[in-house]
Design a protein around this motif. Structure first.
Motif, PDB file in Angstrom:
ATOM      1  N   VAL A  77      47.690  35.538  50.803  1.00  0.00           N
ATOM      2  CA  VAL A  77      46.502  34.682  50.788  1.00  0.00           C
ATOM      3  C   VAL A  77      45.252  35.516  51.042  1.00  0.00           C
ATOM      4  CG1 VAL A  77      45.274  32.855  52.031  1.00  0.00           C
ATOM      5  CG2 VAL A  77      47.689  32.551  51.420  1.00  0.00           C
ATOM      6  N   VAL A  78      45.300  36.359  52.056  1.00  0.00           N
ATOM      7  CA  VAL A  78      44.150  37.196  52.411  1.00  0.00           C
ATOM      8  C   VAL A  78      43.828  38.168  51.275  1.00  0.00           C
ATOM      9  CG1 VAL A  78      43.306  38.960  54.004  1.00  0.00           C
ATOM     10  CG2 VAL A  78      44.601  37.000  54.882  1.00  0.00           C
ATOM     11  N   ARG A  84      39.499  37.352  44.639  1.00  0.00           N
ATOM     12  CA  ARG A  84      38.693  36.244  44.103  1.00  0.00           C
ATOM     13  C   ARG A  84      37.220  36.375  44.475  1.00  0.00           C
ATOM     14  NH1 ARG A  84      43.565  33.541  45.182  1.00  0.00           N
ATOM     15  NH2 ARG A  84      44.434  32.515  43.340  1.00  0.00           N
ATOM     16  N   LEU A  85      36.939  37.005  45.605  1.00  0.00           N
ATOM     17  CA  LEU A  85      35.544  37.232  45.966  1.00  0.00           C
ATOM     18  C   LEU A  85      34.886  38.162  44.955  1.00  0.00           C
ATOM     19  CD1 LEU A  85      35.699  37.591  49.867  1.00  0.00           C
ATOM     20  CD2 LEU A  85      34.591  35.768  48.548  1.00  0.00           C
ATOM     21  N   GLU A  86      35.674  39.094  44.420  1.00  0.00           N
ATOM     22  CA  GLU A  86      35.174  40.015  43.409  1.00  0.00           C
ATOM     23  C   GLU A  86      35.006  39.302  42.066  1.00  0.00           C
ATOM     24  OE1 GLU A  86      38.013  43.161  43.285  1.00  0.00           O
ATOM     25  OE2 GLU A  86      37.758  43.699  45.396  1.00  0.00           O
ATOM     26  N   CYS A  92      42.967  32.917  37.003  1.00  0.00           N
ATOM     27  CA  CYS A  92      42.990  31.896  35.943  1.00  0.00           C
ATOM     28  C   CYS A  92      43.071  32.562  34.576  1.00  0.00           C
ATOM     29  CB  CYS A  92      41.744  31.019  36.012  1.00  0.00           C
ATOM     30  SG  CYS A  92      41.600  30.015  37.511  1.00  0.00           S
ATOM     31  N   ARG A  93      42.274  33.589  34.380  1.00  0.00           N
ATOM     32  CA  ARG A  93      42.280  34.290  33.094  1.00  0.00           C
ATOM     33  C   ARG A  93      43.607  35.006  32.865  1.00  0.00           C
ATOM     34  NH1 ARG A  93      37.325  36.067  34.709  1.00  0.00           N
ATOM     35  NH2 ARG A  93      38.152  38.168  34.960  1.00  0.00           N
ATOM     36  N   THR A 115      36.917  26.670  42.385  1.00  0.00           N
ATOM     37  CA  THR A 115      36.658  27.616  41.303  1.00  0.00           C
ATOM     38  C   THR A 115      37.742  27.549  40.228  1.00  0.00           C
ATOM     39  OG1 THR A 115      37.700  29.357  42.652  1.00  0.00           O
ATOM     40  CG2 THR A 115      35.285  29.234  42.668  1.00  0.00           C
ATOM     41  N   ASP A 116      38.983  27.220  40.611  1.00  0.00           N
ATOM     42  CA  ASP A 116      40.054  27.051  39.622  1.00  0.00           C
ATOM     43  C   ASP A 116      39.739  25.872  38.711  1.00  0.00           C
ATOM     44  OD1 ASP A 116      41.417  29.091  40.944  1.00  0.00           O
ATOM     45  OD2 ASP A 116      42.724  27.715  42.062  1.00  0.00           O
TER      46      ASP A 116
END
Length: 202
Positions: A77-78, A84-86, A92-93, A115-116
């Motif tokens: 998770v971390v 995802r911050l990047e 998703c892509r 965001t998803d």
């Protein structure tokens, strides 16, 4: 917009708490609609693949509902959040690239964040269908759910608790007749879009 090579008719994005039965529900729906036209895609698969490679772990074991996966869940998770911050849409892509064109229905089985949802709604617009799978906490506990700090109070479990207008809510509390009725409604809705070749919204 999506390219012609990955141009689904329906993108059903599923969300739900741990042990609510997202995988169970999408598996049944996949079989009903037909595995020749319907494909289950997971956002966690590319995350786990990269995580396993970097940490020299068993990728196949990380895909299962096992104690092995639970051992690494919090660290994944971390790690995933850093990625995802990047780039919020990175997984998703990766999850949806190179999907064979025969699959006109995509079941995204594990959306977890705003965001998803935003990615699929922006990329596939009216073809996106939002589905929430719910189960009472006592039922989830009977399936092995135990609250874990850092997981069950994080964005991965709580990010879609509010702020989303769901097209379908599937109650999965163990009543087979009720589940069958709900899935039949969803199946019929998706099949109508396949037949008409239209968007998911009327």
């Amino acid at each position: 917009m999506a390219s012609a090579s990955t141009d689904p008719t329906v993108v059903a994005v599923f969300s739900g708490k741990r042990k609510s039965g997202k995988d169970f529900v999408t598996s049944i729906l996949n079989q009903r609609i037909g595995e020749n036209v319907c494909k289950i895609l997971t956002l966690s698969a590319p995350l786990k693949r990269q995580y396993a490679k970097i940490h020299n772990l068993d990728y196949e074991q990380l895909l299962t509902a096992s104690s092995y996966k639970e051992r690494y869940r919090q660290d994944m998770v971390v790690w995933g959040e850093r990625k995802r911050l990047e780039d919020p849409a990175v997984f998703c892509r990766l999850a949806t690239e190179d999907v064979p064109s025969q699959f006109k229905v995509w079941l995204i089985s594990d959306a977890r964040r705003q965001t998803d949802v935003a990615y699929f709604k922006q990329t596939y617009e009216s073809r996106t269908l939002l589905v929430r799978v719910q189960a009472e906490e006592t039922v989830r506990a009977s399936r092995g759910y135990v609250f874990k700090a850092g997981v069950d109070d994080s964005e991965t479990e709580c990010g879609l608790d509010e702020g989303v207008e769901w097209d379908f809510i599937i109650m999965n509390n163990g009543n087979e007749e009720e589940l069958h009725r709900q899935l039949t409604q969803l199946e019929n809705f998706i099949n109508s879009k396949l037949i008409n070749g239209t968007s998911t919204k009327s």
